[in-house]
Structure formats: C-alpha cells, structure tokens
Design an enzyme around this catalytic site. Structure first.
Site, PDB file in Angstrom:
ATOM      1  N   HIS A   9       0.817  -1.216   0.000  1.00  7.16           N
ATOM      2  CA  HIS A   9       0.000   0.000   0.000  1.00  7.16           C
ATOM      3  C   HIS A   9       0.854   1.272   0.000  1.00  7.16           C
ATOM      4  O   HIS A   9       0.335   2.372  -0.206  1.00  7.16           O
ATOM      5  CB  HIS A   9      -0.930   0.001   1.214  1.00  7.16           C
ATOM      6  CG  HIS A   9      -2.265   0.632   0.942  1.00  7.16           C
ATOM      7  ND1 HIS A   9      -2.502   1.470  -0.127  1.00  7.16           N
ATOM      8  CD2 HIS A   9      -3.445   0.556   1.607  1.00  7.16           C
ATOM      9  CE1 HIS A   9      -3.749   1.878  -0.114  1.00  7.16           C
ATOM     10  NE2 HIS A   9      -4.353   1.339   0.932  1.00  7.16           N
ATOM     11  N   ASP A  15      -1.903   2.192  -4.721  1.00  5.18           N
ATOM     12  CA  ASP A  15      -3.148   2.640  -4.081  1.00  5.18           C
ATOM     13  C   ASP A  15      -4.241   1.597  -4.282  1.00  5.18           C
ATOM     14  O   ASP A  15      -4.192   0.782  -5.221  1.00  5.18           O
ATOM     15  CB  ASP A  15      -3.599   3.978  -4.671  1.00  5.18           C
ATOM     16  CG  ASP A  15      -2.628   5.104  -4.371  1.00  5.18           C
ATOM     17  OD1 ASP A  15      -1.929   5.010  -3.336  1.00  5.18           O
ATOM     18  OD2 ASP A  15      -2.560   6.059  -5.164  1.00  5.18           O
TER      19      ASP A  15
END
Length: 445
Positions: free
Chosen positions: A416, A420
C-alpha cells in the site's frame, strides 16, 4: 594412519557462509570416496558435500542449523597411510570448529569392504559389577526385574531403540507407560515383554484415552528458516492491502479443455496458470507500477519492463518461488512448458540460484485446495502478488434465471506504500475481463 580435514567449500560467487541443513554421517561411520557427507544451504540453493577420501569419521564441526563460514573445517576423517596419526581435537560443548594442523596425512587411503569393516563391540568391564539396586520402584536381581509404580515423571520422554518403538507401536502400547530397566531408564525388549505379560486388558488400559503430555522441540533450519525469515520481513515491513474479486472462468475452462485436446504431443498440458500469466502481462502493460521492486531503505522503486513471474511452488522441503523470466516474450505454450520445468526442478531440489531469484511479481496457487479466499503475503521486495483460489460450480443469476457457472476468486495483495487501492482494483478488474473473455488474451495491442 593419517587425517583428512574437510572445510566448507566455496558454494557460490559472493557467498561467505552457509547453513548446515543435513548430516549424512555420524562419528564412527566408515565412508568411501564420493559418499555424501553433508548438505548446506544458502539463498535457497542446497549444496551436497561428498567425501574426497575413504576413511572413518572422527569429528563433526557443526550442528544442524549452524551457519558456517566458507573455509571453516567441518569434518575430520581418519584415513589409512603411513603419515603420523594426529590427535583428535578436544571440543567444547558448543562444538566450535578448531583449526586443523598444517600437516595432513598423505598416505594411501584404506579400502573399505564388507570383509574388512571392523565391527564395534561394547567395552569390556573388568571391575566387579555393582550390587543390585532399586529401579523405578522395582528390584533387579537374578537376571529378572520386577517393576512397579509410576514408570516416569510427567512430561518425561521414554528412551527406547527404534526396534522397541516399532514393537510397541504394532502392539498398541504407549511407551510412556512402560518402566525401563536400562541405563537412564531405557526401555528394553525385556521391559516391553514384561509389560505385555500383564495381559492385553491392562496393556490396552494404559493407552486408551490417555493424556498426551509430550512436547516435541523442532529446530527451524534450512529452507524452513529461510521461509520464516522471508515471511517475517514481508509482514513487518510491507503494509498489505488485499483485494478479492470473483471471476467467471466457464469460457476459459472450455477453451483450455479444447486446446489440451488438440495439443501436439511435445506441448505441455495447459493449466490455468499460463492464461493468468498472459493476462497479467497485458494488465501490467497498462499499469506498470505493479511490476516493481521497492527498496524501502533507499526510498527507490525499481519498475521493470520485463515481466519475471515468480510461481510459488510447494516442495517436500517447503515453499520455493522459481521464476519464469520474460513472460511478456512467451506464448501460452511456452509459459506452460517453463512452469512445468521449473516446478519439477524445485521439487527435485535441482533448481539453480538464478532460477529461484529475480521475480518482479508473483503468482501463488494451492490448486484444488485453494480455498474460497486467501490473504497472500507479498514476496519482498515486490509490490504485488496474485493469489488463485479453487474453481467451484456456483449458481449465477443471468437476469432471468440461475445458471451453473464455474467461478473462481482471485485474492491479491499489494504494497500500500506503492500501490493505491484504486490502482489495485483496476489491475485486478483488467485481469478479470481478460479471463472472462479469454479470446482477448490473444489479441495484440
């Protein structure tokens, strides 16, 4: 007599140390030239060490799980010859390897055969035997032992030879309930006979619904230790986001069956993986950020043009990840053949270091046991992993009725910090579209 010292060889370019993962010999064993002595591991590659001479093992310089530096002595072998015999090293309890004397036995190696192998005998005791003493609540005397009371303390592991353990297992006897009359409470065949002589009812009563209080200590070594270190690194440094999507693979399975039916004899059988690899290549073309390695210490993302797909494969020793290099330059059949070749090499333990490194994105699949949903752990320092779950027939509403369709989930994880959630979803949705309409996999552009 002479002595030959074996040192840990150079097992690979740039490798300074290796982990000892297996001994094939023990002290006192007689070995021939080229017999396997030990196995060491580095970077998931296992290297076996053969004996350069005939002789007797007189010293082992490491324990399983120890990390040994290249050039360190690990084995001493007593050989035949006219060289002066060298004293055996005095080792401390840590089994620390000690440097060998500079002069080595240069005589002719002995020849070991079935006729010349010496038979080890028990040492002769010249002193008077000790007087009979109580053992496990019984009294030894006259060659017969009377046993009574609790055989051993709670949690104490019984000591017995493999032959005694086999007899006990065949007879359904729990050795924890059998008193031992040998040294340190060792259980002998006579002890087992005495226990069985009590009658089958009492012998069975000792094992039925008995509490199991044993605790086995298993040292994590070799490939299992590499896996543990890799997983701990990935989970401690990568903030995972997992995205799960349902895919209708009915058309894909029909196409796969048709292609396998018409394939040439020299072509590999197609599984789901080659189709998934080709779909990933096309999806990565639109989103190259998922085909990358993240050097989080330097703060640099290495984004690759070539798609090097790691295929997580279960082997007898544990999980390995052989790499299909340049999947973007391979067609469906070439992908299938390379996956099969690498999987066989990994299972046989013959995969090279190059074949087990260099992936830029990984596929993990448990096949028919893939479950409904998984949470794959990213292969550090990659930023994405695609997980395949099992295919199941499910009822699907087509707008007017329920129809049977072959459905499969993709459970995929992303770093992450780099990817995204939106980009992760777009990537998987692109793969979904390609797999549900498999003809698009073969359309260029």
């Amino acid at each position: 007599m002479g002595e030959h010292v074996i040192k840990l060889p150079d097992v690979g370019e740039g490798v300074a140390e290796a982990e000892l993962v297996e001994w094939h010999v023990k002290i006192g064993d007689l070995v021939r030239e080229d017999a396997l002595l030990a196995a060491v591991m580095t970077d998931k590659a296992t290297v076996e060490i053969p004996s350069p001479v005939d002789g007797e093992i007189i010293w082992l310089g490491a324990e399983i799980g120890d990390v040994v530096a290249v050039g360190s002595p690990i084995i001493r072998i007593r050989t035949g010859g006219e060289a002066d015999a060298q004293p055996e090293p005095q080792l401390d309890t840590a089994r620390t390897p000690t440097p060998s004397p500079s002069s080595q036995g240069g005589g002719k190696p002995i020849s070991i055969s079935a006729e010349t192998v010496p038979v080890k005998t028990e040492p002769q005791v010249t002193s008077a035997p000790p007087s009979p003493s109580p053992l496990w609540g019984g009294v030894r005397g006259g060659g017969k032992t009377t046993l009574s009371g609790a055989p051993r303390a709670e949690g104490e592991k019984p000591i017995a030879s493999p032959a005694v353990r086999l007899r006990a297992r065949d007879a359904g006897v729990d050795l924890r309930q059998v008193p031992g009359s040998g040294p340190a409470g060792r259980i002998t065949h006579d002890d087992l006979d005495t226990f069985l002589a009590r009658g089958p009812q009492q012998a069975r009563a000792a094992t039925e619904l008995a509490r199991n209080i044993t605790v086995e200590e298993i040292k994590i070594v070799g490939l299992r230790r590499r896996i543990a270190e890799k997983m701990a690194l990935a989970k401690s440094r990568i903030p995972h986001i997992t995205y799960v999507e349902e895919i209708d693979v009915t058309a894909l399975e029909e196409l796969r069956a048709a292609l396998n039916k018409s394939k040439r004899p020299e072509q590999a059988k197609l599984t789901l993986l080659p189709f998934l690899m080709r779909a990933m290549v096309k999806a990565i073309h639109d989103q190259p950020n998922v085909n990358a390695l993240f050097d989080d210490e330097a703060g640099i993302i290495h984004q690759y043009g070539g798609v090097h797909v790691g295929i997580a494969a279960q082997t007898p020793g544990g999980l390995m990840v052989p790499v299909v290099r340049h999947a973007e330059a391979r067609d469906l059949w070439d992908c299938a053949a390379e996956v099969n070749r690498l999987a066989e090499a990994a299972k046989a333990g013959t995969a090279s270091r190059e074949e087990l490194s260099g992936s830029t994105i990984t596929i993990t699949s448990l096949g028919a046991m893939g479950g409904v949903v998984t949470t794959p752990v990213i292969n550090h320092p990659e930023v994405a992993i695609v997980g395949v779950n099992k295919i199941m027939m499910r009822p699907v509403w087509d707008g007017s009725q329920f129809i049977p369709r072959k459905m499969m989930n993709l459970s995929s994880s992303f770093d992450h910090r780099v990817v995204d959630g939106w980009d992760a979803a777009v990537f998987i949705q692109r793969i979904k579209t390609l797999l549900e309409t498999p003809a698009m996999i073969f359309v260029e552009g």
